[in-house]
Design a protein around this motif. Structure first.
Motif: not given
Length: 185
Positions: A130, A154, A156, A162
């Motif tokens: 990320t 996105l 994590s 996420k």
């Protein structure tokens, strides 16, 4: 709490679940100072074996394709020097490595960084990288289409889970630069 996009069973403001995040991501959330409050960054629990985009969409809904982004690590090389950068583009697009990225990094050659370089340099798991919590000296190139989203899905930092992040928050990351056309259809 309900997710602003997608249908997830567990949604938690990221500052309330720092133990679910890898150290660099947790530290970035803990020290968040952008115009978007840190509690608007949300963590959703997901299955690690479904982390890759295509499989993820099969299980959590194809409608997330236009609301999700990938963060990839790119290596630009020039004269024996290598510059690492992160590129964030919508999942339905691909990074313009040989055009926009190469030019922005001033590199003769640019390519996706090897997996061990990407994971070792970020402290994150492959398939979960990320832009939040990346090394502070790395350029973070963000496609303008990502910034325009009210929320974007996105990684994590781990394959499990996420982040749901307001797109404009990504433009506020350290060393972030918003580029038109970074993602190609």
């Amino acid at each position: 709490m309900r997710a602003p996009i997608g249908d997830f069973d567990t949604v938690t403001p990221a500052p309330d679940c720092l133990d679910e995040l890898v150290a660099p991501v947790a530290e970035a959330v803990r020290g968040w100072s952008g115009g978007v409050p840190a509690d608007r960054i949300l963590h959703v629990d997901t299955e690690p074996e479904w982390a890759d985009t295509a499989v993820f969409l099969e299980h959590y809904g194809r409608e997330l394709l236009d609301r999700s982004a990938n963060c990839v690590v790119v290596a630009g090389k020039r004269g024996g020097e290598t510059t690492l950068a992160a590129c964030v583009v919508l999942s339905a697009t691909r990074v313009d490595v040989n055009g926009a990225v190469r030019r922005r990094l001033g590199a003769r050659k640019a390519s996706f960084a090897p997996m061990d370089t990407a994971t070792g340099g970020t402290g994150m798991e492959y398939g979960g990288i990320t832009p939040i919590g990346l090394p502070g000296h790395w350029p973070v190139l963000v496609d303008s289409a990502v910034v325009d989203l009210p929320y974007v899905l996105l990684g994590s930092g781990r394959r499990r889970g996420k982040l749901l992040v307001p797109g404009k928050a990504l433009a506020e990351l350290p060393n972030a630069e918003v580029l038109e056309g970074l993602g190609l259809a």
